[in-house]
Each structure stands twice: as structure tokens, then as C-alpha cells.
Design a protein around this motif. Structure first.
Motif, short mmCIF file in Angstrom:
data_model
loop_
_atom_site.label_atom_id
_atom_site.label_comp_id
_atom_site.label_asym_id
_atom_site.label_seq_id
_atom_site.Cartn_x
_atom_site.Cartn_y
_atom_site.Cartn_z
N UNK A 35 0.83 -1.20 0.00
CA UNK A 35 0.00 0.00 0.00
C UNK A 35 0.87 1.25 0.00
N UNK A 36 0.32 2.31 -0.55
CA UNK A 36 0.98 3.61 -0.50
C UNK A 36 0.40 4.40 0.66
N UNK A 37 1.23 4.69 1.63
CA UNK A 37 0.80 5.47 2.77
C UNK A 37 1.36 6.88 2.68
N UNK A 38 0.69 7.79 3.33
CA UNK A 38 1.19 9.16 3.37
C UNK A 38 2.46 9.18 4.24
N UNK A 39 3.30 10.19 4.07
CA UNK A 39 4.51 10.29 4.89
C UNK A 39 4.21 10.35 6.40
N UNK A 40 3.03 10.83 6.75
CA UNK A 40 2.65 10.90 8.17
C UNK A 40 2.23 9.52 8.70
N UNK A 41 1.60 8.72 7.85
CA UNK A 41 1.09 7.43 8.30
C UNK A 41 2.13 6.31 8.26
N UNK A 42 3.10 6.41 7.38
CA UNK A 42 4.07 5.32 7.25
C UNK A 42 4.78 4.99 8.57
N UNK A 43 5.28 5.99 9.31
CA UNK A 43 5.94 5.63 10.59
C UNK A 43 4.96 5.06 11.61
N UNK A 44 3.71 5.48 11.57
CA UNK A 44 2.71 4.92 12.49
C UNK A 44 2.45 3.46 12.17
N UNK A 45 2.32 3.14 10.89
CA UNK A 45 2.09 1.76 10.47
C UNK A 45 3.30 0.89 10.82
N UNK A 46 4.49 1.43 10.63
CA UNK A 46 5.70 0.68 10.99
C UNK A 46 5.77 0.44 12.50
N UNK A 47 5.32 1.42 13.27
CA UNK A 47 5.28 1.27 14.73
C UNK A 47 4.33 0.14 15.12
N UNK A 48 3.15 0.10 14.51
CA UNK A 48 2.20 -0.98 14.79
C UNK A 48 2.83 -2.32 14.45
N UNK A 49 3.44 -2.42 13.28
CA UNK A 49 4.12 -3.66 12.88
C UNK A 49 5.15 -4.07 13.93
N UNK A 50 5.99 -3.13 14.33
CA UNK A 50 7.06 -3.45 15.29
C UNK A 50 6.50 -3.91 16.63
N UNK A 51 5.45 -3.26 17.09
CA UNK A 51 4.84 -3.64 18.37
C UNK A 51 4.21 -5.02 18.27
N UNK A 52 3.47 -5.28 17.20
CA UNK A 52 2.84 -6.60 17.06
C UNK A 52 3.90 -7.69 17.01
N UNK A 53 4.97 -7.47 16.27
CA UNK A 53 6.03 -8.47 16.20
C UNK A 53 6.73 -8.63 17.55
N UNK A 54 6.86 -7.56 18.31
CA UNK A 54 7.45 -7.68 19.65
C UNK A 54 6.53 -8.46 20.58
N UNK A 55 5.23 -8.27 20.45
CA UNK A 55 4.27 -9.04 21.23
C UNK A 55 4.39 -10.52 20.87
N UNK A 56 4.47 -10.81 19.58
CA UNK A 56 4.61 -12.20 19.12
C UNK A 56 5.90 -12.81 19.67
N UNK A 57 7.01 -12.08 19.57
CA UNK A 57 8.29 -12.59 20.08
C UNK A 57 8.20 -12.96 21.56
N UNK A 58 7.52 -12.13 22.34
CA UNK A 58 7.35 -12.43 23.77
C UNK A 58 6.57 -13.73 23.94
N UNK A 59 5.56 -13.93 23.11
CA UNK A 59 4.78 -15.17 23.20
C UNK A 59 5.58 -16.39 22.81
N UNK A 60 6.34 -16.29 21.74
CA UNK A 60 7.14 -17.42 21.25
C UNK A 60 8.13 -17.88 22.32
N UNK A 61 8.77 -16.92 22.98
CA UNK A 61 9.81 -17.25 23.96
C UNK A 61 9.25 -17.42 25.37
N UNK A 62 8.00 -17.01 25.58
CA UNK A 62 7.43 -17.07 26.93
C UNK A 62 8.04 -16.03 27.84
N UNK A 63 8.61 -14.99 27.24
CA UNK A 63 9.30 -13.94 28.01
C UNK A 63 8.29 -13.06 28.73
N UNK A 64 8.42 -13.02 30.02
CA UNK A 64 7.55 -12.13 30.81
C UNK A 64 8.25 -10.81 30.99
#
Length: 170
Positions: A141-170
Motif C-alpha cells: 500500500x501507498x501510505x502518506x509520509x505521516x502514516x508510514x511511521x505509524x504503520x511501521x510502529x504498529x508492525x514493530x509492536x505486534x512483532x514484539x508481542x509475538x516474540x514475547x509469546x514465542x519465547x514465553x518472556x515475561x
């Protein structure tokens, strides 16, 4: 008039048949698209599905992402009379302010909300986590320059949540 109606119906039938045939011929490509749109991770040794869920809930909270839904599907299936149901639970996380900006930009993003992460067990009892391939979506998708960093932030947070689940890291 009757002949014209029959011709129209025949033409529509042929179009539907041709479209259906094209979809059948391209099923492998469509399956690949589905496979690429979802990512999956095997839980680390010693990490239970409940450990994964607890870790993800805690990590989401630490990262200020709200858990907006918890769907214990295997419990629901058991309540409907099935026995020996493999674990299946879907958690949904969201930053409502970012979600609002994305939907205002393009309503199509509402179909991706909230971000879902599934915790499931396979037939052998192995735990897995699956979620949407957010990199694929961001590149598609083509995002505006304002939205691209927000979307990347969401991606990074979701992947960090997943990583915590995979490793069982509290």
C-alpha cells in the motif's frame, strides 16, 4: 424479446463459467498469496500456549497496546460438545488512535483491524503463533509520509508481542 433474454442469460452463464475456470486454474497462486500473507512461529521448547498468551498480554500492556478481544475458540468448540479440541485462541490488540488515522486515510484498513494474533496447537500438541504478515501489507500500500511511521510502529509492536509469546518472556 424472449430470444434476447435467453442470449443474455447464456452470455452471463459463460462469463461466470470462464471466471470460475480461471479461478480454478490459478488456485495454486492464490494459495501462495494466502501463505505469504500469514506468518507463523513455533513456540520455543518448554513454552506452553498459556505461557505464550500470558507473555503477549503482558508485553502488549507494557507497550501501551490495548487487548480489545480475546476469543477462546477451543473452549467454545468444547462447549458445543466436541471433545479433545486442540487449543485455539485469538487475541486482538490495537492502538485506537493509530487505527482511527489509518481508516480515515483509507477505509480498506478497517478490514485489518484490530491486529489479530492466534495461538494454536497442532495435532501433535505443538504450540504455534500466527498473525498477518504486516511487512507484506506495508509494501503493498501507498501510505502518506505521516502514516508510514505509524504503520511501521504498529508492525514493530505486534512483532514484539509475538516474540514475547514465542519465547514465553515475561
Amino acid at each position: 424479446m424472449k430470444k434476447m433474454l435467453v442470449s443474455l442469460m447464456l452470455a452471463l452463464g459463460l462469463m461466470v463459467a470462464a471466471q470460475s475456470s480461471a479461478m480454478e486454474m490459478d488456485k495454486e497462486t492464490m494459495r501462495q498469496m494466502v501463505d505469504y500473507s500469514i506468518q507463523k512461529w513455533k513456540l520455543d521448547d518448554g513454552v506452553t500456549v498459556q505461557d505464550a498468551v500470558d507473555s503477549m498480554q503482558l508485553r502488549a500492556n507494557l507497550l501501551n497496546f490495548m487487548m480489545v478481544a480475546d476469543l477462546p475458540l477451543s473452549e467454545q468448540v468444547e462447549a458445543m460438545g466436541e471433545e479433545d479440541v486442540p487449543y485455539m485462541r485469538i487475541l486482538a490488540f490495537c492502538d485506537a488512535l493509530i487505527a482511527n488515522e489509518m481508516v480515515k486515510y483509507d477505509i480498506i484498513f478497517s478490514g485489518f483491524l484490530p491486529c489479530r494474533i492466534a495461538v494454536v496447537e497442532d495435532e501433535e500438541g505443538q504450540g504455534w503463533i500466527t498473525t498477518m504478515n504486516m511487512d507484506m501489507m506495508l509494501h503493498a500500500v501507498d501510505l502518506s509520509p505521516e502514516l508510514e511511521p505509524l504503520a511501521q510502529h504498529v508492525r514493530d509492536v505486534i512483532y514484539e508481542i509475538v516474540e514475547a509469546g514465542v519465547s514465553g518472556d515475561f
